[in-house]
Scaffold this motif. Structure first.
Motif, PDB file in Angstrom:
ATOM      1  N   LEU A 101       0.856  -1.181   0.000  1.00 31.02           N
ATOM      2  CA  LEU A 101       0.000   0.000   0.000  1.00 31.02           C
ATOM      3  C   LEU A 101       0.893   1.233   0.000  1.00 31.02           C
ATOM      4  O   LEU A 101       1.784   1.364   0.846  1.00 31.02           O
ATOM      5  N   VAL A 102       0.664   2.131  -0.973  1.00 31.29           N
ATOM      6  CA  VAL A 102       1.359   3.412  -1.024  1.00 31.29           C
ATOM      7  C   VAL A 102       0.331   4.498  -0.722  1.00 31.29           C
ATOM      8  O   VAL A 102      -0.670   4.628  -1.425  1.00 31.29           O
ATOM      9  N   ALA A 103       0.576   5.271   0.358  1.00 30.77           N
ATOM     10  CA  ALA A 103      -0.391   6.281   0.776  1.00 30.77           C
ATOM     11  C   ALA A 103       0.326   7.538   1.228  1.00 30.77           C
ATOM     12  O   ALA A 103       1.484   7.503   1.651  1.00 30.77           O
ATOM     13  N   SER A 106       2.289  -7.826   4.471  1.00 30.76           N
ATOM     14  CA  SER A 106       2.294  -6.827   3.402  1.00 30.76           C
ATOM     15  C   SER A 106       3.238  -5.672   3.745  1.00 30.76           C
ATOM     16  O   SER A 106       3.848  -5.634   4.812  1.00 30.76           O
ATOM     17  N   ASN A 107       3.337  -4.714   2.815  1.00 35.18           N
ATOM     18  CA  ASN A 107       4.200  -3.554   3.001  1.00 35.18           C
ATOM     19  C   ASN A 107       3.390  -2.278   2.900  1.00 35.18           C
ATOM     20  O   ASN A 107       2.377  -2.218   2.191  1.00 35.18           O
ATOM     21  N   VAL A 108       3.859  -1.230   3.591  1.00 33.35           N
ATOM     22  CA  VAL A 108       3.262   0.090   3.446  1.00 33.35           C
ATOM     23  C   VAL A 108       4.381   1.100   3.221  1.00 33.35           C
ATOM     24  O   VAL A 108       5.420   1.046   3.880  1.00 33.35           O
ATOM     25  N   ARG A 109       4.170   1.966   2.240  1.00 32.30           N
ATOM     26  CA  ARG A 109       5.118   3.039   1.952  1.00 32.30           C
ATOM     27  C   ARG A 109       4.362   4.358   1.976  1.00 32.30           C
ATOM     28  O   ARG A 109       3.349   4.517   1.282  1.00 32.30           O
ATOM     29  N   TYR A 110       4.877   5.292   2.788  1.00 30.50           N
ATOM     30  CA  TYR A 110       4.245   6.587   2.921  1.00 30.50           C
ATOM     31  C   TYR A 110       4.941   7.611   2.029  1.00 30.50           C
ATOM     32  O   TYR A 110       6.176   7.654   1.967  1.00 30.50           O
ATOM     33  N   MET A 111       4.162   8.452   1.366  1.00 31.88           N
ATOM     34  CA  MET A 111       4.686   9.567   0.583  1.00 31.88           C
ATOM     35  C   MET A 111       4.730  10.802   1.470  1.00 31.88           C
ATOM     36  O   MET A 111       3.698  11.209   2.026  1.00 31.88           O
ATOM     37  N   VAL A 112       5.923  11.391   1.593  1.00 29.13           N
ATOM     38  CA  VAL A 112       6.123  12.554   2.460  1.00 29.13           C
ATOM     39  C   VAL A 112       6.549  13.729   1.585  1.00 29.13           C
ATOM     40  O   VAL A 112       7.708  13.816   1.177  1.00 29.13           O
ATOM     41  N   LEU A 122       7.970  -1.481   6.133  1.00 24.81           N
ATOM     42  CA  LEU A 122       7.599  -0.091   6.329  1.00 24.81           C
ATOM     43  C   LEU A 122       8.604   0.801   5.615  1.00 24.81           C
ATOM     44  O   LEU A 122       9.819   0.613   5.747  1.00 24.81           O
ATOM     45  N   GLY A 123       8.112   1.772   4.837  1.00 21.42           N
ATOM     46  CA  GLY A 123       9.010   2.654   4.115  1.00 21.42           C
ATOM     47  C   GLY A 123       8.443   4.050   3.966  1.00 21.42           C
ATOM     48  O   GLY A 123       7.229   4.283   4.104  1.00 21.42           O
ATOM     49  N   TYR A 124       9.330   5.010   3.694  1.00 17.73           N
ATOM     50  CA  TYR A 124       8.947   6.408   3.528  1.00 17.73           C
ATOM     51  C   TYR A 124       9.661   6.977   2.305  1.00 17.73           C
ATOM     52  O   TYR A 124      10.880   6.860   2.176  1.00 17.73           O
TER      53      TYR A 124
END
Length: 373
Positions: free
Chosen positions: A280-282, A304-310, A327-329
């Protein structure tokens, strides 16, 4: 003029009269076939356009191959009404209507470009498409599957694709390249499943686009041996209904797993389900009441993985991510991310892009770096 002065009789089997055109032509008469001939086919030489206008009819399934076919009239029948094979271009400006027949689409089209500015309707399945460029500004409706498309290049829907009792769009692909995503700025809807994604199916629901489903807005394939991998959903429009893009690949990796992009301005009015290795990219900025920005529902994840857009200065915590093992940013435009948490982080945190991260997090990661970039 066949050049035959005697009687023509096709005899048994399925027999076809094939008409070849070496110059542009307009057809506006009913085709009458010789005795015991059941089908009529059109062939257009290179650079030649054949146009069907009011008054044209042909018995059985009409076939076309060659350069360009334009339909400006009403074509109707049971089962397969029109089969466009290996054509350079086919454009529908008229009306194509089909009665239901088992395992048959009303329109089958393959080759170069398919453009629908008119109406295509079927009491069964409507359109089976294998083309390099698909464009729909008109209306495609079906009781079964409205469009079954293998996207090989460009796919654009600014019209309506609708199923009343089946699937609006079944989408397959051949690449995870987002440049080849099927773009929707129109409406894709069904009382059951709006979109069924196949392997490498990539769907870009742009601003103004709407995808809806009574049972599911976007679903994974079902049935024995069905697998979903390499699928991408990019949403900056509106999705009404649940989304499931569960990877059931036994060997998940970054290429074969599935990704849901919840872009700024987009909204999912439903739940999202992800599988092993899916991502999920959010946006990290969440002004809503749900856990993730752009999703007005629950997110169920499993490994699963989640990547945040900052994209601007932000503060966040690593706590509370149930079902996510990665987890990623992604930082943009020099943004500063201040990251905290009350629990010990046992998996790496990945940073990418251009910006600064200030961490107040305890790590206990074994066998790999705690922080990756």
């Amino acid at each position: 003029n066949t050049g035959i002065t005697g009687r023509i009789d096709g005899g048994g089997g399925t027999d076809t009269v094939r008409a070849r055109f070496s110059a542009d032509a307009t057809l506006s008469r009913a085709i009458v076939l010789p005795t015991n001939f059941e089908a009529f086919a059109l062939v257009a030489d290179s650079g030649v356009t054949v146009t069907l206008q009011d008054g044209f009819t042909a018995p059985g399934t009409l076939s076309f191959s060659g350069d360009t076919l334009v339909n400006e009239t009403r074509l109707s029948g049971r089962g397969a009404v029109l089969n466009v094979g290996s054509a350079t271009r086919f454009r529908n400006e008229g009306d194509i209507a089909g009665e239901a027949a088992a395992n048959q689409y009303t329109l089958v089209v393959s080759g170069g470009q398919f453009t629908n500015n008119g109406t295509i309707s079927s009491q069964g399945d409507a359109v089976n498409s294998l083309v390099y460029a698909f464009s729909n500004t008109g209306t495609i409706t079906a009781a079964g599957t409205a469009v079954n498309a293998f996207n090989m290049g460009a796919f654009e829907n600014s019209g309506t694709i609708r199923s009343t009792a089946g699937t609006g769009l079944i989408l397959w692909g051949s690449s995870t390249n987002l440049n080849y995503a099927a773009a929707n700025t129109g409406t894709i809807t069904s009382d059951r499943t709006g979109v069924m994604l196949g392997a490498y199916g990539t769907l870009y629901n742009k601003a103004g686009g709407t995808i809806s489903g009574g049972t599911a807005a976007i679903a994974s394939p079902t049935g024995l041996g069905s697998r979903l991998f390499g699928a991408r959903v990019i949403n900056e429009g509106t999705i009404n209904g649940d989304v499931s893009i569960v990877s059931n690949s036994p060997y998940p990796d970054s290429y074969n797993t599935n990704i849901f992009y919840a872009l700024s301005g987009g909204v999912l009015n439903g739940n999202l389900t992800l599988g092993m290795g899916d991502t999920l990219v959010a946006d990290i900025t969440n002004t809503g009441t749900s856990q993730f920005a752009g999703i007005n529902g629950t997110v169920t994840a499993s490994g699963s993985n989640v990547r945040y857009m900052v994209s601007q200065d932000a503060s966040a915590t690593v706590d509370g991510l149930v079902g996510f093992s990665g987890l990623g940013y992604d930082l943009y435009d020099g943004a500063t991310l201040t990251l905290g948490g009350s629990t010990i982080q046992t998996a790496p945190v990945v940073f990418a892009g251009y910006g600064k991260a200030v961490l107040d997090v305890d790590f206990n990661v074994v066998g790999q770096p705690a922080i990756m970039r």
